[in-house]
Design an enzyme around this catalytic site. Structure first.
Site, PDB file in Angstrom:
ATOM      1  N   LYS A 244      52.696  36.924 -13.431  1.00  0.00           N
ATOM      2  CA  LYS A 244      53.637  36.322 -14.391  1.00  0.00           C
ATOM      3  C   LYS A 244      52.911  35.338 -15.301  1.00  0.00           C
ATOM      4  O   LYS A 244      51.771  34.939 -15.010  1.00  0.00           O
ATOM      5  CB  LYS A 244      54.762  35.613 -13.621  1.00  0.00           C
ATOM      6  CG  LYS A 244      54.274  34.452 -12.746  1.00  0.00           C
ATOM      7  CD  LYS A 244      55.377  33.918 -11.833  1.00  0.00           C
ATOM      8  CE  LYS A 244      54.858  32.798 -10.957  1.00  0.00           C
ATOM      9  NZ  LYS A 244      55.886  32.310 -10.010  1.00  0.00           N
TER      10      LYS A 244
ATOM     11  N   TYR B 156      42.652   9.045 -33.074  1.00  0.00           N
ATOM     12  CA  TYR B 156      43.906   8.374 -33.447  1.00  0.00           C
ATOM     13  C   TYR B 156      44.191   7.167 -32.546  1.00  0.00           C
ATOM     14  O   TYR B 156      44.066   7.256 -31.336  1.00  0.00           O
ATOM     15  CB  TYR B 156      45.077   9.342 -33.316  1.00  0.00           C
ATOM     16  CG  TYR B 156      45.015  10.528 -34.240  1.00  0.00           C
ATOM     17  CD1 TYR B 156      44.905  10.364 -35.624  1.00  0.00           C
ATOM     18  CD2 TYR B 156      45.088  11.826 -33.733  1.00  0.00           C
ATOM     19  CE1 TYR B 156      44.859  11.470 -36.468  1.00  0.00           C
ATOM     20  CE2 TYR B 156      45.057  12.933 -34.571  1.00  0.00           C
ATOM     21  CZ  TYR B 156      44.937  12.739 -35.939  1.00  0.00           C
ATOM     22  OH  TYR B 156      44.900  13.830 -36.764  1.00  0.00           O
TER      23      TYR B 156
END
Ligand SMILES: *Cc1c(COP(=O)(O)O)cnc(C)c1O
Length: 423
Positions: free
Chosen positions: A43, A295
């Site tokens: 999955k 940042y």
């Protein structure tokens, strides 16, 4: 230094998928659980490893039992392996309001967790004139999906009613009735199997045994397969319980060479990590003491140093929280990720030139390795306050998956849309 440079159209951040390691891991798990058999859980794009690489490699190694979570995953896997593959595909998470006829036509088996889901399976069988195979999924304590005792009663009542209808129809027509559904499996899922010896697992096993005994006695004969596929164990249960319960195990994470246990490494379990995430150094520059990084300028270097810029950020699935915590490896040496991880890139403080450590533009960076080659998925998990499962599964679609390993030279399957290549 940029040996074996990627084609310019490929992503700089790549995930190498070692299919030889994958197959060794599958054999290790299969040997551990015998006589139970391995059903491979692929999955979420094979836990981020690319189902297009993983499923055909396991199939070529002889594996025939596969599981995914959702219907679209199951249908895509069925198409990938082809109509005559002889593979069994099980999925268990779907909306019971959805049309399931694509599953019935492809022979995909459905885990049934509600009476409504059973009705949807019956409707799909009736609409197609075929039989939809189902596994009754029992909630034995996890509290997530699965039939409660009360829901199981409703499902059993409905199956008895169907069996009676099918019997009546058969007598009327003098034929063998084909019922719209058939029970081919019984399943449950553990809550705490990653903590070996946890009493919750013992309780769940007892609960399962009781319900399984009842089902053996009460499932209408006309609506059940002779050989029920009985699956309980996920990877941690498959690797810790003795004996391993059920006819098959539903194992995912262990196939990818990742330990499901807090206190046991992959190597201790005889498993090898399958995924290696690599990148390259895109810039190297001298910066004076006090210079900030990324940042927010949350990092400032204390001395004159050099910053190296590496492709890879949260857009590639590398969590931002690892900024100022994590490390990556260049030529076997670890360097700290300084400042915030951005969407596409991260900064390393590689130290001044005289302290050694020759890092140059174009150098390969191991972002996720096996712990020796570069930081392991477990190290990333600890920096990111999560589990190793999430680290590999969240590597994003922007990152090319590249098959390496013994059979990596084989041609991609028809319809294979895996980007990158096997060079
Ligand atoms: C994901 C999943 C598995 C596989 O679990 P692993 O710990 O990765 O082996 C098995 N069963 C169910 C129901 C699952 O959702």
């Amino acid at each position: 230094m940029a040996a074996a440079a990627q084609a310019a159209t490929g992503s700089v951040v790549t995930a190498r998928i070692d299919t030889a390691a994958l197959i060794r891991n599958a054999r290790t798990v299969a040997a551990r659980v015998a006589p139970a058999q391995l059903m491979a859980v692929v999955k979420a794009d094979a836990y981020g490893h690319s189902i297009d690489i993983v499923a055909p490699a396991l199939y070529a190694a002889g594996l025939r039992d596969f599981a995914v979570a959702t219907v679209p995953e199951a249908v895509a896997l069925s198409q990938l392996l082809g109509p005559d593959s002889g593979a069994r595909i099980l999925c268990w998470l779907f909306d019971s309001a959805a049309d399931l006829t694509a599953c019935t036509r492809a022979g995909i088996e459905l885990g049934i967790s509600t009476p409504e889901a059973l009705e949807a399976a019956i409707a799909a069988g009736e609409q197609t004139g075929l039989t939809q195979d189902v596994h009754l999924k029992l909630d034995t304590g996890l509290g997530r999906n699965g039939l409660s005792l009360q829901q199981l009663e409703t499902v059993l009542d409905r199956l008895r009613e169907l069996a009676t209808q099918a019997g009546t129809a058969a007598r009327a027509q003098g034929t063998t009735a084909s019922a719209p559904v058939r029970v081919t499996g019984i399943m449950t899922h553990f809550a705490n199997a990653d903590i070996p010896g946890d009493p919750a697992t013992v309780d769940q096993l007892h609960c399962f045994d009781t319900l399984y005994g009842r089902l053996q006695a009460e499932l209408p004969y006309a609506l059940r397969a002779d050989d029920l596929m009985v699956t309980l164990a996920n990877s941690p249960a498959a690797l810790s319980l003795d004996p391993v319960p059920g006819s098959h195990v539903r194992a995912g994470i262990s196939l990818y060479g990742i330990s499901p246990f807090e206190d046991r490494t992959a190597a201790q379990l005889g498993l090898t990590p399958v995924m290696t995430v690599t990148s390259r150094v895109l810039n190297v520059k001298d910066v004076p003491a006090g210079h900030g990084a990324s940042y927010g300028l949350t990092y400032r270097c204390e001395r004159d140093t050099r910053f190296a810029l590496v492709a890879g950020g949260y857009g590639d699935g590398l969590p931002r929280i690892a900024g100022n915590r994590g490390e990556v490896a260049i030529q076997g040496r670890r360097y700290p990720i300084v400042g915030r991880i951005a969407m596409d890139q991260m900064i390393l403080d590689i130290g001044p030139a005289e302290t050694g450590g020759e890092v140059a533009i174009g150098d390969e960076v191991i972002i996720i390795g096996d712990g020796t080659t570069g930081p392991s998925a477990e190290e990333w998990a600890s920096w990111c306050e999560t589990i190793n499962y999430e680290i590999v599964t969240c590597i994003s679609a922007r990152v090319d998956r590249i098959a390496v390993g013994a059979d990596a030279g084989s041609a991609p399957a028809p319809g294979d849309h895996t980007r990158g290549g096997a060079q």
